[in-house]
Scaffold this motif. Structure first.
Motif, PDB file in Angstrom:
ATOM      1  N   TRP A 170      28.320  25.084  15.490  1.00  0.00           N
ATOM      2  CA  TRP A 170      27.466  25.396  16.642  1.00  0.00           C
ATOM      3  C   TRP A 170      26.500  24.233  16.896  1.00  0.00           C
ATOM      4  O   TRP A 170      26.254  23.830  18.037  1.00  0.00           O
ATOM      5  CB  TRP A 170      26.700  26.688  16.352  1.00  0.00           C
ATOM      6  N   LEU A 171      25.979  23.674  15.798  1.00  0.00           N
ATOM      7  CA  LEU A 171      25.068  22.537  15.871  1.00  0.00           C
ATOM      8  C   LEU A 171      25.692  21.385  16.655  1.00  0.00           C
ATOM      9  O   LEU A 171      25.019  20.674  17.409  1.00  0.00           O
ATOM     10  CB  LEU A 171      24.758  22.092  14.428  1.00  0.00           C
ATOM     11  N   LYS A 172      27.010  21.246  16.504  1.00  0.00           N
ATOM     12  CA  LYS A 172      27.703  20.135  17.156  1.00  0.00           C
ATOM     13  C   LYS A 172      27.756  20.277  18.678  1.00  0.00           C
ATOM     14  O   LYS A 172      28.059  19.310  19.373  1.00  0.00           O
ATOM     15  CB  LYS A 172      29.117  19.993  16.589  1.00  0.00           C
ATOM     16  N   ASP A 173      27.465  21.475  19.208  1.00  0.00           N
ATOM     17  CA  ASP A 173      27.339  21.634  20.661  1.00  0.00           C
ATOM     18  C   ASP A 173      26.190  20.767  21.189  1.00  0.00           C
ATOM     19  O   ASP A 173      26.178  20.368  22.345  1.00  0.00           O
ATOM     20  CB  ASP A 173      27.000  23.097  21.022  1.00  0.00           C
ATOM     21  N   PHE A 174      25.192  20.545  20.320  1.00  0.00           N
ATOM     22  CA  PHE A 174      23.956  19.878  20.764  1.00  0.00           C
ATOM     23  C   PHE A 174      23.861  18.422  20.353  1.00  0.00           C
ATOM     24  O   PHE A 174      23.118  17.663  20.942  1.00  0.00           O
ATOM     25  CB  PHE A 174      22.733  20.620  20.205  1.00  0.00           C
ATOM     26  N   VAL A 175      24.578  18.082  19.287  1.00  0.00           N
ATOM     27  CA  VAL A 175      24.464  16.714  18.804  1.00  0.00           C
ATOM     28  C   VAL A 175      25.811  16.292  18.221  1.00  0.00           C
ATOM     29  O   VAL A 175      26.397  17.002  17.413  1.00  0.00           O
ATOM     30  CB  VAL A 175      23.273  16.555  17.823  1.00  0.00           C
TER      31      VAL A 175
ATOM     32  N   LEU B 213      19.163  25.025  18.428  1.00  0.00           N
ATOM     33  CA  LEU B 213      18.606  23.921  19.200  1.00  0.00           C
ATOM     34  C   LEU B 213      17.523  23.184  18.418  1.00  0.00           C
ATOM     35  O   LEU B 213      17.494  21.954  18.375  1.00  0.00           O
ATOM     36  CB  LEU B 213      18.029  24.466  20.525  1.00  0.00           C
ATOM     37  N   GLY B 214      16.626  23.959  17.788  1.00  0.00           N
ATOM     38  CA  GLY B 214      15.521  23.356  17.044  1.00  0.00           C
ATOM     39  C   GLY B 214      16.024  22.490  15.901  1.00  0.00           C
ATOM     40  O   GLY B 214      15.533  21.380  15.675  1.00  0.00           O
ATOM     41  N   ILE B 215      17.011  23.011  15.167  1.00  0.00           N
ATOM     42  CA  ILE B 215      17.577  22.242  14.051  1.00  0.00           C
ATOM     43  C   ILE B 215      18.281  21.007  14.610  1.00  0.00           C
ATOM     44  O   ILE B 215      18.179  19.907  14.056  1.00  0.00           O
ATOM     45  CB  ILE B 215      18.550  23.117  13.222  1.00  0.00           C
ATOM     46  N   ALA B 216      18.984  21.198  15.760  1.00  0.00           N
ATOM     47  CA  ALA B 216      19.707  20.077  16.371  1.00  0.00           C
ATOM     48  C   ALA B 216      18.746  18.958  16.760  1.00  0.00           C
ATOM     49  O   ALA B 216      19.053  17.780  16.599  1.00  0.00           O
ATOM     50  CB  ALA B 216      20.482  20.560  17.595  1.00  0.00           C
ATOM     51  N   ARG B 217      17.551  19.325  17.240  1.00  0.00           N
ATOM     52  CA  ARG B 217      16.551  18.314  17.588  1.00  0.00           C
ATOM     53  C   ARG B 217      16.221  17.449  16.380  1.00  0.00           C
ATOM     54  O   ARG B 217      16.105  16.233  16.480  1.00  0.00           O
ATOM     55  CB  ARG B 217      15.253  18.995  18.036  1.00  0.00           C
ATOM     56  N   GLU B 218      16.059  18.105  15.228  1.00  0.00           N
ATOM     57  CA  GLU B 218      15.715  17.376  14.008  1.00  0.00           C
ATOM     58  C   GLU B 218      16.872  16.487  13.558  1.00  0.00           C
ATOM     59  O   GLU B 218      16.666  15.371  13.103  1.00  0.00           O
ATOM     60  CB  GLU B 218      15.341  18.358  12.886  1.00  0.00           C
ATOM     61  N   VAL B 219      18.090  17.028  13.681  1.00  0.00           N
ATOM     62  CA  VAL B 219      19.264  16.234  13.284  1.00  0.00           C
ATOM     63  C   VAL B 219      19.382  15.018  14.196  1.00  0.00           C
ATOM     64  O   VAL B 219      19.592  13.890  13.731  1.00  0.00           O
ATOM     65  CB  VAL B 219      20.550  17.097  13.330  1.00  0.00           C
ATOM     66  N   ALA B 220      19.200  15.245  15.516  1.00  0.00           N
ATOM     67  CA  ALA B 220      19.307  14.142  16.474  1.00  0.00           C
ATOM     68  C   ALA B 220      18.272  13.060  16.157  1.00  0.00           C
ATOM     69  O   ALA B 220      18.583  11.859  16.160  1.00  0.00           O
ATOM     70  CB  ALA B 220      19.104  14.669  17.895  1.00  0.00           C
ATOM     71  N   ALA B 221      17.028  13.488  15.816  1.00  0.00           N
ATOM     72  CA  ALA B 221      15.988  12.511  15.497  1.00  0.00           C
ATOM     73  C   ALA B 221      16.324  11.753  14.220  1.00  0.00           C
ATOM     74  O   ALA B 221      16.174  10.538  14.153  1.00  0.00           O
ATOM     75  CB  ALA B 221      14.636  13.210  15.364  1.00  0.00           C
ATOM     76  N   ALA B 222      16.819  12.488  13.221  1.00  0.00           N
ATOM     77  CA  ALA B 222      17.116  11.852  11.935  1.00  0.00           C
ATOM     78  C   ALA B 222      18.243  10.833  12.069  1.00  0.00           C
ATOM     79  O   ALA B 222      18.225   9.788  11.427  1.00  0.00           O
ATOM     80  CB  ALA B 222      17.467  12.912  10.894  1.00  0.00           C
TER      81      ALA B 222
END
Ligand SMILES: [Zn+2]
Lengths: 337, 688
Positions: free
Chosen positions: B7-12, B60-69
């Motif tokens: 699901w995370l991969k939908d966002f990043v 979405l919130g976790i995805a934001r952190e992954v995208a930043a990292a």
């Protein structure tokens, strides 16, 4: 002269049949005692004709010396033999157990607590104590955990009344110290804390050591240095340590500190939930809001605080898998530490 | 919170492995406590989200952190609702804007209620929410998990008066919530109401009456911002925690709630058809980001690093914080989803977090030397603990609690200070509902437990606090040491004939001697749970410092040991009192070099006279030559008449200045003897 030779002969016969110190003493009295035969001859010396007297006298003297020396020699032999006999006969079964009351043991939690205190004391920290039944203010509000704050859910609290709780951590001690004293501060506050929780890794009461250092120019870097030194003192210099971000209302930035799993050396096991790391400490720079509550100047001073559970460290140290064993107080368990 | 990797991969568009991503999240402060790989090809992270990061309570919130990292762009799903939309015929009124800062909604008419598509059900279930065979409910849950924003769907046909009112209850009301339970509401609860009735508990749970059912055709979809404190209070009051209340009480994104509403509306149209109506948006006070001034040098000083301006600013921008350089300082404007960032220290934390704690160097503080010595009290307690354990007692630690029946078990009288106990409001169990006022009951339990496990030589002690309730202030906390002793009379290799009482008294005496406590006395005890003839109170220079004695037969019998007349000795000392009497400093006493002369006397006296009393008599005889007096025998029976006993003393005579003669000692000794016989009314048995 003949009587002298027969005296010597008689002596030699008698002493030849003597077998112990008591017998020897009889012979000594008979021959060389004050009323012995030698003295008697000496007293009788005047009855010897003058021309024979020198020879008689010197012969008597030789015999006297001979007798005394023989007795001394015999005495030495008998004494040595008697000592030998004592050493031979007074024999204990040295395998029987000794008579003693075994020392009791300190409770394992208190042993680890002492180790922790000693490490910090050696670094110049002093030990502070405070109440276990606390005002809500000191336990929560002064630590930036107001009523209705979700952070209160992090700790299940025992209440005595609306405003009085069993302290859920020893941080209130730090607030009380800061209210009374100005920086610089280097303190630890060890003690019992309470949370209404009970399972294999939680008991309603447990022990914490929290620490606080406040001065000018204290940084996160100092926090890392002090806690790494502590961990290396407690777990060994090779122990891997990692700091990762976390959240506590009274510190910011906050960190949780893990050590490399001591059971699997980091390769992953049940204890570390396959991560290779075990959480051991919480820490962080003191939140300026906490300093404001106690009236410290936040532009001048900074500081760090940390806290750890003593039971958890005790369990890691001795591979204890159920925290409740620590409070069963079974002597068969306590005797192992 | 459970986070599906797929699901995370939908966002990043991440190419790293789940293990790598999980490690990055942990090191960014979102601890992954475990990875569940049991769900069909996916990896589901069990993320521990701290209370300050409600923005991470979503994919979405976790995805934001992954995208930043990983420095990757964040890809958002489309939420544009195209075309001319019919106007809504439902109005919204916020009556308590301090508790509801924004309320949006959309009417969707003509929907078909059915089961949800498989992919949607799958994702819900992976993340721990059961699909309810109702696409509307499933979609609100889906958007909650994905966007972190709680939504609620009403059956629009069940609303009276085409109006939604957000208002405090004002008076006591009741509502039957979705879970079928009728709940009483206080006047302070924030409610969603229509013209006539209560529809829902704002942010906590909807009502049964207005809920979406299989027959629903038209729905009104709510997406609002409720004040965290209000939701938390209502939720706590009712003991009702939901996925929705959990997020609202931590803080939701007031700006993004519109996107969540649109996302849900589109998903509903996709799975159940229907006509989406124009948005209703009541937003009395627009969100204005905070302006936080941060000093570059201060950041470096607090972290112990040397970061360049640009590095700091970029790292903040990557996590959605707008920044403006102002020379020595910069201004930071946190986004609406980061309501936790309010002061400069929050920005310091974000910089530290994104820089990586591992990259901050460890150093030892430059600080003044301080005396890190254990203080007086701590040292005293340590010595007490060490001494007592060396007399054979094992240390125990008991909980600070006691049972309401404990004080009765040892018959503590009414009015005794130990009856002034504290009660817990929320004990885990009744046996642990009071705070201890004495350590004895717990030690008796420890003894009984060890006895039941087969131990027959039991010596236990504990040093812990007791708590005495006070009015209008915190309780008095006192430090006590308690102990218990029992030894079965079994033949042993080395005969030790001392009675249990004297073994324990001896242990306490060795403690007092070790602590250099002078002037302690053992006087008859008034503790009712102790055997009258085998107990003592311990006094330090006249102050009661504790007691020692054998438990009365009633208590011993109640333990069902199946032992005839068990001698169980307990003691409790007031450690605070003992510490107060410790000598401040020791001074050296001259050691006499002249020879001593030893004399014994044995006297026959009335049995009621105590050894301590006779000792006092001897000590009251003044002679500079008496060095020590020691009792070495106490004998009854044999040729000693009934009601009398023989006590024998050894007296050491010595002068500090010269060698005493036999005659000198003899004359003093004779005077002493006459003095003692006269004072005690005794007769001489023998003397040397
Ligand atoms: Zn491991």
């Amino acid at each position: 002269m003949d009587d002298l030779f027969s005296l010597k002969k008689a002596f030699l016969e008698e002493i030849g049949s003597v077998d112990d110190l008591a017998g020897l003493q009889l012979v000594r009295t008979k021959y060389s005692g004050k009323k012995g035969l030698i003295r008697a001859r000496l007293r009788d010396l005047s009855s010897i004709p003058p021309d024979k007297r020198p020879l008689y006298g010197s012969t008597l003297n030789d015999i006297k010396n001979f007798i005394e020396e023989t007795i001394r020699n015999r005495e030495l032999i008998f004494k040595t033999r008697e000592k030998e006999q004592r050493l031979e006969t007074e024999k204990l079964d040295i395998t029987l157990p000794g008579n003693f009351t075994p020392f009791g043991r300190r409770h394992p939690v208190n042993q680890i607590l002492s180790e922790i205190k000693d490490i910090f004391v050696s670094m110049g920290f002093s030990i502070e104590d405070g109440p276990e039944v606390e005002n809500d203010y000191y336990n929560f509000e002064a630590l930036n955990i107001p009523k209705d704050h979700p952070a209160r859910d992090m700790q299940d609290t025992f209440y005595i009344s609306d405003d009085i709780v069993l302290r859920t951590h020893t941080s209130p001690v730090q607030v009380r110290v800061m209210e009374k004293r100005d920086p610089p501060l280097k303190i630890i506050s060890p003690g019992k804390v309470y949370r209404c929780d009970s399972d294999v890794s939680h008991t309603a009461m447990f022990h914490q050591v929290e620490g606080l250092m406040v001065d000018t120019g204290i940084s996160f870097s100092d926090l890392k240095g002090v806690l790494e030194l502590f961990i290396h003192s407690l777990f060994g210099a090779d122990t891997p340590v990692r700091f990762r971000p976390s959240y506590f209302p009274f510190t910011e930035p906050s960190a949780e500190i893990d050590i490399g799993c001591i059971f699997c050396s980091g390769s992953g096991c049940g204890v570390c939930k396959t991560t290779g790391w075990i959480e051991i400490l919480g820490a962080g720079l003191v939140n300026p809001k906490v300093f404001e509550m106690v009236g410290y100047n936040t532009s001048e001073y900074s500081g760090f605080a940390f806290g750890m559970g003593v039971e958890r460290i005790t369990m890691l140290r001795y591979s204890i898998d159920d925290i409740r064993l620590l409070y069963e107080n079974d002597a068969r368990f306590l005797n192992q530490f | 919170m459970r986070v599906s990797f797929e699901w995370l991969k939908d966002f990043v568009s991440i190419s790293a492995t789940p293990e790598e991503v999980s490690h990055s999240l942990t090191m960014a402060g979102l601890e992954v406590e475990g990875i569940d790989t049991s769900v069909g090809g996916d990896s589901v992270f069990e993320v521990n989200v701290t209370p300050n990061r409600p923005d991470c309570l979503s994919i979405l919130g976790i995805a934001r952190e992954v995208a930043a990292a990983y420095r990757l762009p964040l890809e958002m799903p489309g939420d544009d609702i195209q075309g001319d939309l019919p106007a809504s015929d439902i109005r919204v009124e916020i009556l308590n804007p301090e508790l509801c800062h924004r309320y949006t909604g959309r009417l969707i008419k003509g929907v078909t209620i059915s089961g949800s598509p498989e992919w949607l059900k799958n994702r819900l279930e992976k993340c721990g929410i059961r699909s309810l065979n109702n696409n509307i409910v499933d979609i609100t849950n889906y958007v909650l998990l994905e966007m972190g924003h709680p939504l609620h769907a009403f059956d629009a046909d069940k609303l009276s008066g085409s109006v939604i009112k957000v208002s405090k209850a004002g008076k006591k009301r009741s509502i039957t919530t979705l879970d079928g339970i009728e709940r009483e509401l206080s006047g302070d609860s924030l409610l969603i109401m229509d013209a006539k009735k209560t529809l829902a508990l704002a942010g906590v749970m909807g009502g049964e009456d207005s809920s979406v059912t299989s027959g629903t055709r038209n729905i009104f979809l709510e997406s609002a911002f409720f004040a965290p404190v209000s939701v938390r209070r209502t939720s706590k009051e009712l003991g009702l925690r939901t996925e929705s209340s959990y997020r609202f009480e931590r803080g939701t994104d007031i700006e993004f709630l519109e996107n969540a509403l649109n996302r849900a509306a589109l998903l509903i149209r996709e799975t159940g058809g229907g006509i989406i109506h124009e948005i209703v948006d009541v937003y009395p006070e627009k969100f204005k980001p905070a302006t936080i001034e941060v000093n570059y040098a201060r950041v470096n000083a607090l972290l112990g690093v040397k970061l360049e301006k640009g590095e700091m600013l970029k790292s903040l921008e990557r996590i959605g914080i707008v920044v403006e350089d102002r020379g020595e300082v910069f201004h930071a404007f946190p986004p609406a989803f980061r309501r936790d960032i309010t002061g400069h220290i929050d920005i310091v934390e974000e910089i530290a977090r994104t820089f990586g704690y591992g990259n901050i160097p460890a150093r030892l503080p430059k600080t003044i030397l301080s005396g890190g010595v254990l203080n007086h009290r701590e040292r005293g307690i340590n010595r007490i603990r060490e001494t007592v354990r060396k007399t054979g007692f094992n240390e125990v630690i008991n909980y600070s609690f006691m049972s309401p029946s404990d004080l009765d078990m040892i018959s503590i009288p009414v009015g005794d200070i130990r009856r002034r106990h504290l009660s817990l409001r929320n004990p885990l169990k009744q046996e642990d509902s009071l705070m201890r006022t004495t350590l004895i009951p717990a030690l008796i339990n420890n003894f009984a437990y060890n006895f039941s496990m087969g131990a027959r030589d039991i010596r236990l002690f504990e040093i812990s606090k007791i708590f005495i309730a006070e009015t209008d202030r915190l309780p008095t906390e006192g430090l006590r040491m308690g102990g218990i002793f029992y030894r079965e009379n079994i033949p042993s290799l080395w005969k030790e004939s001392a009675q249990a009482f004297f073994i324990v008294k001896g242990a306490l005496q060795s403690l007092f001697e070790e602590m250099k406590l002078g002037g302690y006395t053992f006087v008859p005890s008034e503790e009712v749970f102790l055997h009258r003839g085998k107990s003592a109170d311990i006094e330090l220079k006249g102050t009661k410092a504790g007691f020692i004695g054998e438990l009365v037969p009633d208590i011993a019998e109640s333990l069902n040991l199946k032992v005839r007349k068990p001698e169980i000795i307990v003691f409790e000392l007031n450690i605070d009192t003992i510490l107060a009497f410790l000598p401040e400093r020791l001074t050296y006493r001259h050691v006499p070099k002249y020879p001593f002369i030893e004399r014994d006397i044995a006297i026959i006296i009335d049995d009621s006279l105590t050894a301590a009393w006779v000792m006092d008599v001897i000590n009251s005889f003044r002679s500079e030559f008496i060095e020590t007096v020691e009792i070495f025998d106490c004998y009854k029976g044999g040729n000693i008449p009934a009601g009398r006993k023989s006590l024998a003393f050894r007296i050491i005579y010595r002068s500090g200045e010269r060698t005493l003669t036999d005659n000198e000692v003899e004359s003093v000794h004779r005077e002493l003897l006459e003095y003692v016989l006269e004072k005690t009314g005794g007769e001489l048995r023998y003397r040397t």
